[in-house]
Design an enzyme around this catalytic site. Structure first.
Site, short mmCIF file in Angstrom:
data_model
loop_
_atom_site.label_atom_id
_atom_site.label_comp_id
_atom_site.label_asym_id
_atom_site.label_seq_id
_atom_site.Cartn_x
_atom_site.Cartn_y
_atom_site.Cartn_z
N LYS A 211 58.20 35.71 105.18
CA LYS A 211 57.07 36.43 106.32
C LYS A 211 57.54 35.93 107.57
CE LYS A 211 52.63 35.41 105.71
NZ LYS A 211 52.06 34.96 107.23
N SER A 212 57.70 34.44 107.75
CA SER A 212 57.93 33.84 108.71
C SER A 212 59.45 34.31 109.63
CB SER A 212 58.29 32.29 108.80
OG SER A 212 56.84 31.76 108.50
N ASP B 295 51.66 25.76 104.32
CA ASP B 295 51.07 26.67 103.70
C ASP B 295 50.86 26.23 102.15
OD1 ASP B 295 50.74 27.86 106.15
OD2 ASP B 295 52.69 29.02 105.94
N GLY C 158 48.66 35.55 112.36
CA GLY C 158 48.53 34.56 113.17
C GLY C 158 49.92 34.24 114.00
N ARG D 68 46.18 33.41 100.37
CA ARG D 68 46.87 32.32 99.84
C ARG D 68 45.71 31.63 98.63
NH1 ARG D 68 51.98 32.08 101.84
NH2 ARG D 68 52.12 32.30 103.77
N GLN E 140 54.62 27.62 115.45
CA GLN E 140 54.26 29.01 116.18
C GLN E 140 54.12 28.67 117.46
OE1 GLN E 140 50.43 30.15 114.50
NE2 GLN E 140 51.45 31.08 112.71
N ARG F 167 41.16 32.31 115.23
CA ARG F 167 42.45 31.50 115.25
C ARG F 167 42.62 31.17 116.76
NH1 ARG F 167 45.66 32.87 110.80
NH2 ARG F 167 46.64 31.06 111.31
N SER G 197 53.79 22.27 115.22
CA SER G 197 53.26 23.70 115.06
C SER G 197 54.57 24.51 115.54
CB SER G 197 52.12 24.12 116.13
OG SER G 197 52.34 25.69 116.16
C1 S3P Z 1 54.38 29.72 110.88
C2 S3P Z 1 54.00 28.53 110.97
C3 S3P Z 1 52.82 27.61 110.32
C4 S3P Z 1 52.39 28.28 109.18
C5 S3P Z 1 52.56 29.80 109.35
C6 S3P Z 1 53.44 30.43 109.57
C7 S3P Z 1 55.50 30.67 111.42
O1 S3P Z 1 51.78 27.54 111.35
O2 S3P Z 1 51.14 27.89 108.76
O3 S3P Z 1 51.73 30.34 108.13
O4 S3P Z 1 56.06 31.63 110.83
O5 S3P Z 1 55.95 29.92 112.44
P1 S3P Z 1 51.94 26.54 112.49
O6 S3P Z 1 53.07 26.67 113.27
O7 S3P Z 1 50.66 26.91 113.45
O8 S3P Z 1 51.63 25.31 111.75
#
Ligand code: S3P
Length: 432
Positions: free
Chosen positions: A22-23, A318, A97, A391, A172, A126, A170
C-alpha cells in the site's frame, strides 16, 4: 448489523502472494503523476485506499489507463502532469492518511492553484498540523479545521528549503517534505528522530531526483522534472503480517508468503516474532524495483513475552496490534512502549486493540504510549467491532482462528481499505 464469524481453525497450510504494498502503491501513483511522460506500474494495489490515490491524481490532471484486479496482474499506466502542472481540484482522500499527508507536499509548492483535501469520518480525525507546520516554514499557504484537522486547503506558493527536525518518526511527514523539496528553492533537509520507511527516498532517487541520506538527515535538492519509469510493486508485509501471525498462533501451521517486501524499515514484526520464539525463514531473496523481497516461510511456535519500544516502533508501527494479539498467547507479560503514534491511526489503536483483546478474554492494560499484555495461554473468543479500521477487522479474524470459541467481527468490510481479498485468501490457507 450482523458480523462475520471466524471459527477456531485447524492448521494453516499452503502458500500465496499477499496483495501489493500500500505504501509503495500510493507513492508510485504520486511520483508517476509528477513525471513528464508515461509511467507503467506493475502490481498496483487494487484496494480502497490506493483507488483514492488514483482518483486524486486524475482529479489534478494525470491520465490513467490499464488497470485490473489486484496482485501482480495488469499494469496501469499513468501519464504525468509534470512536476509543475497539477490543476486545481477538490480531492476526496477517502480513508487514506498517506494520501492526505503526501499529496500536499507536491501541491504546496505550485506557483498557483487551489486544492482542498477532505475524506471520510476517520480522516477528519487525522492530524495535518504535522505537515502544515513545516510546510508553512517553507513558505506554504495552508488552512485546516481548527488549524489541525481536515479539510485541508492549499494555495500554491513559492517555497524555500529548510532544515527540519521532525518531532515524531513519521514516513508520511518525511515524504511530504521531500516532495515539497523538489519544488523549493535551495536544499531541504529532513532530520528523522528514528529511521522510518524509506520507500519515497528510493523511488525519488530512481526517478532521477537528487536525494541522499546524510547521517540521520535526508537531503533533497529541487528538480526540473522526474523521469518516468516502470515500477514493480512487491507484496505488502503489513498484509502478509496477518497470515504470519495466524500461522504462528494456530498449532501445526506452516505457510509460505511469496514476493513480500522485506525492506529493513518495514520488518520490525519479523524481529519481534522471532524474539518471541517464532522461526521465520526467508527464501528466494532478491531485489525488485529497488526494494528487497523474499518468500517468508513460517510455522507455529510457542511464544514468550517480549518488550517492544524505541527504534523498533517505526519499523513495526502498523503491525503492533498483531504483536499485542500474539502476546495474549505468550508466556509472561509483553510491554509495548514509545508507541503513542498508535493513537493517531485509522482508529486510536491503543484503545481499539485494548477493547478488542479484552472482549475476547485477553488481559491488556493500556498506557499513554502503549500497552501491557499478560499472556493468558490463549483467547476465549467473542464479538468485536472493527471501528471501521481495516487492521482491527483483520486482527479479529486472526484472533478467531486461534481462539477457543471463535470471533464474530462487526464491520469486516473495513478490510477492503488495504486487502479486499482477505477472507478469500485466508480461506485458501485453511483449505490447503
Ligand atoms: C505510512 C507511514 C506510517 C504508517 C502508515 C503508512 C506511509 O505512518 O503507519 O500506515 O506509507 O508512509 P506515519 O508515517 O504517520 O508513522
Amino acid at each position: 448489523m450482523s458480523g462475520t464469524r471466524f471459527a477456531p481453525s485447524g492448521p494453516l497450510r499452503g502458500s500465496l502472494r499477499p496483495p501489493s504494498d500500500k505504501s509503495i502503491s500510493h507513492r508510485a501513483a504520486l511520483i508517476a503523476a509528477m513525471g513528464e511522460g508515461e509511467t507503467e506500474v506493475r502490481g498496483y494495489l487494487d484496494a480502497a485506499d490506493t483507488r483514492s490515490t488514483l482518483h486524486a491524481v486524475e482529479e489534478i490532471g494525470a491520465g490513467l489507463s490499464g488497470g485490473g484486479p489486484s496482485g501482480v496482474a495488469p499494469a496501469i499506466r499513468i501519464e504525468g502532469t509534470g512536476l509543475r502542472e497539477p490543476t486545481s481540484a477538490r480531492v476526496d482522500v477517502g480513508n487514506a492518511g498517506t494520501l492526505l499527508r503526501l499529496l500536499p507536499g507536491w501541491l504546496a509548492g505550485q506557483g498557483e492553484g487551489h486544492w482542498t483535501l477532505d475524506g471520510d469520518e476517520s480522516i477528519r480525525r487525522r492530524p495535518v498540523d504535522r505537515i502544515a507546520v513545516p510546510l508553512r516554514e517553507m513558505g506554504a499557504r495552508l488552512r485546516a479545521s481548527g488549524d489541525r484537522l481536515p479539510p485541508l486547503e492549499i494555495e500554491g506558493a513559492a517555497l524555500h528549503g529548510i532544515a527540519y527536525e521532525m518531532p515524531i518518526a513519521s514516513a508520511q511527514v518525511k515524504s511530504c517534505l521531500l516532495f515539497a523539496g523538489l519544488l523549493a528553492e535551495g536544499e531541504t533537509r529532513v532530520i528523522e528522530p528514528l529511521p522510518s520507511r524509506d520507500h519515497t527516498e528510493r523511488m525519488l532517487a530512481a526517478a532521477g531526483a537528487d536525494v541522499r541520506r546524510e547521517g540521520d538527515a535526508i537531503v533533497i535538492r529541487p528538480a526540473e522534472s522526474l523521469e518516468p519509469q516502470s515500477i514493480d510493486i512487491p507484496a505488502d508485509i503489513s498484509s502478509a503480517a496477518f497470515f504470519l501471525a495466524a500461522a504462528v498462533l494456530v498449532p501445526g501451521s506452516e505457510i509460505a508468503l511469496e514476493e513480500v517486501g522485506t525492506n529493513p524499515t518495514r520488518t520490525g514484526l519479523l524481529t519481534i516474532l522471532e524474539r518471541m520464539g517464532a522461526a521465520i525463514e526467508r527464501e528466494d531473496e532478491r531485489e525488485v524495483g529497488g526494494e528487497p523481497i523474499a518468500s517468508l516461510r513460517v510455522r507455529s511456535a510457542p511464544l514468550r513475552a517480549t518488550e517492544v519500544g524505541g527504534a523498533e516502533i517505526p519499523l513495526a508501527i502498523d503491525e503492533l496490534p498483531l504483536v499485542a494479539l500474539a502476546a495474549c498467547f505468550a508466556e509472561g507479560t509483553t510491554f509495548i512502549r514509545d508507541a503513542e503514534e498508535l493513537r493517531r491511526k485509522e482508529s486510536d489503536r491503543i484503545e481499539t486493540v485494548t477493547a478488542t483483546l479484552r472482549a475476547l478474554g485477553g488481559n491488556v492494560e493500556p498506557t499513554a504510549d502503549g500497552m501491557a499484555i499478560e499472556g493468558t495461554g490463549g483467547l476465549r473468543g467473542g464479538a468485536i467491532d472493527s471501528h471501521g479500521d481495516h487492521r482491527i477487522a483483520m486482527l479479529g479474524a486472526v484472533a478467531g482462528l486461534a481462539s477457543k470459541q471463535g470471533v464474530e467481527v462487526l464491520g469486516m468490510d473495513a478490510a477492503a481499505v488495504s486487502y479486499p481479498g482477505f477472507e478469500a485468501d485466508l480461506g485458501s490457507l485453511l483449505a490447503s
